[in-house]
Design an enzyme around this catalytic site. Structure first.
Site, PDB file in Angstrom:
ATOM      1  N   GLY A   1      16.491  47.561 -34.641  1.00 54.34           N
ATOM      2  CA  GLY A   1      17.246  47.604 -35.569  1.00 54.34           C
ATOM      3  C   GLY A   1      16.456  46.326 -36.669  1.00 54.34           C
TER       4      GLY A   1
ATOM      5  N   GLN B   1      17.336  40.922 -43.682  1.00 51.77           N
ATOM      6  CA  GLN B   1      16.614  39.621 -42.646  1.00 51.77           C
ATOM      7  C   GLN B   1      15.250  39.813 -43.410  1.00 51.77           C
ATOM      8  OE1 GLN B   1      18.216  42.033 -39.769  1.00 51.77           O
ATOM      9  NE2 GLN B   1      18.247  40.232 -38.683  1.00 51.77           N
TER      10      GLN B   1
ATOM     11  N   CYS C   1      20.393  39.457 -32.471  1.00 53.38           N
ATOM     12  CA  CYS C   1      19.981  39.777 -33.927  1.00 53.38           C
ATOM     13  C   CYS C   1      18.927  38.788 -33.926  1.00 53.38           C
ATOM     14  CB  CYS C   1      21.074  39.293 -34.433  1.00 53.38           C
ATOM     15  SG  CYS C   1      20.823  39.481 -36.243  1.00 53.38           S
ATOM     16  N   LEU C   2      18.087  40.129 -34.527  1.00 53.96           N
ATOM     17  CA  LEU C   2      16.552  38.929 -34.870  1.00 53.96           C
ATOM     18  C   LEU C   2      17.125  37.256 -35.516  1.00 53.96           C
ATOM     19  CD1 LEU C   2      14.189  42.032 -35.322  1.00 53.96           C
ATOM     20  CD2 LEU C   2      14.622  40.411 -33.164  1.00 53.96           C
TER      21      LEU C   2
ATOM     22  N   HIS D   1      25.741  47.475 -36.668  1.00 57.26           N
ATOM     23  CA  HIS D   1      25.262  46.237 -36.949  1.00 57.26           C
ATOM     24  C   HIS D   1      24.769  45.947 -38.056  1.00 57.26           C
ATOM     25  CE1 HIS D   1      22.747  42.317 -34.839  1.00 57.26           C
ATOM     26  NE2 HIS D   1      22.799  43.408 -35.821  1.00 57.26           N
ATOM     27  N   GLU D   2      23.737  47.085 -39.071  1.00 54.78           N
ATOM     28  CA  GLU D   2      22.740  47.044 -39.511  1.00 54.78           C
ATOM     29  C   GLU D   2      23.074  47.260 -40.809  1.00 54.78           C
ATOM     30  OE1 GLU D   2      20.500  45.330 -39.080  1.00 54.78           O
ATOM     31  OE2 GLU D   2      19.748  46.104 -36.491  1.00 54.78           O
TER      32      GLU D   2
ATOM     33  N   HIS E   1      25.256  43.721 -42.017  1.00 55.16           N
ATOM     34  CA  HIS E   1      23.864  42.969 -42.583  1.00 55.16           C
ATOM     35  C   HIS E   1      23.426  43.297 -44.149  1.00 55.16           C
ATOM     36  CE1 HIS E   1      22.007  40.684 -39.702  1.00 55.16           C
ATOM     37  NE2 HIS E   1      21.974  41.398 -38.869  1.00 55.16           N
TER      38      HIS E   1
END
Ligand SMILES: [Zn+2]
Length: 161
Positions: free
Chosen positions: A44, A49, A86-87, A128-129, A132
């Site tokens: 995701g 990001q 997380c990226l 989670h997204e 963000h």
């Protein structure tokens, strides 16, 4: 543009703005996001990001790419804690308490309203997204002291690698 922003990049703390019109630019952003997600083996990704403050999220849980515009949680039930990565926070995992079941509303790329009922892990990924898009990262579920220690460790590992 495809570069993933890494914490503590200040853009990750900003709230993304709602998309007013799904046009060619939004499609282009979503394509860049999908590319960045797949390149980095993520499941995701949210627009902030890659440095864009628009309410766009992409998710692929092995069932194909799903793009959501202006997603929001309408309702949630139950709670559980699971370690998440997380990226934007490479090499660390953080226990995060999330809803077990969520009702989510958003729009797809054709401007069609999407109402999703998600249970368990998929619901966790969308939560989670959406976090963000509100400027919230997994480390913000930790105390300030724990967060600072963990982030110091992460940045050291990044420097050393
Ligand atoms: Zn993330």
């Amino acid at each position: 543009m495809n570069e993933i922003r890494i914490y503590p990049d200040p853009i990750l703390r900003k709230k993304a703005l709602p998309v007013k019109m799904i046009d060619g630019q939004v499609k282009e952003i979503a394509e860049h996001m999908a590319e960045a997600m797949y390149t980095n083996k993520g499941i995701g990704l949210a627009a902030p990001q890659i440095g864009i403050l628009s309410q766009i999220a992409v998710v692929d849980l092995g069932e194909g790419l799903r793009i959501l515009i202006n997603p929001e949680i309408i309702e949630g039930e139950g709670e559980s804690v699971l370690e998440e990565g997380c990226l934007s926070l490479p090499n660390i995992e953080v226990p995060v308490k999330r809803k077990d079941k969520v009702f989510l509303r958003g729009w797809n790329m054709d401007g069609k309203e999407m109402n999703l009922e998600l249970v368990g892990f998929p619901g966790r990924v969308y939560q989670h997204e959406i976090d963000h898009l509100n400027g919230i990262l997994i480390v913000h579920y930790l105390s300030r002291l724990k967060r600072e220690l963990l982030v110091k460790k992460m940045l050291k590992r990044l420097r050393d690698s």
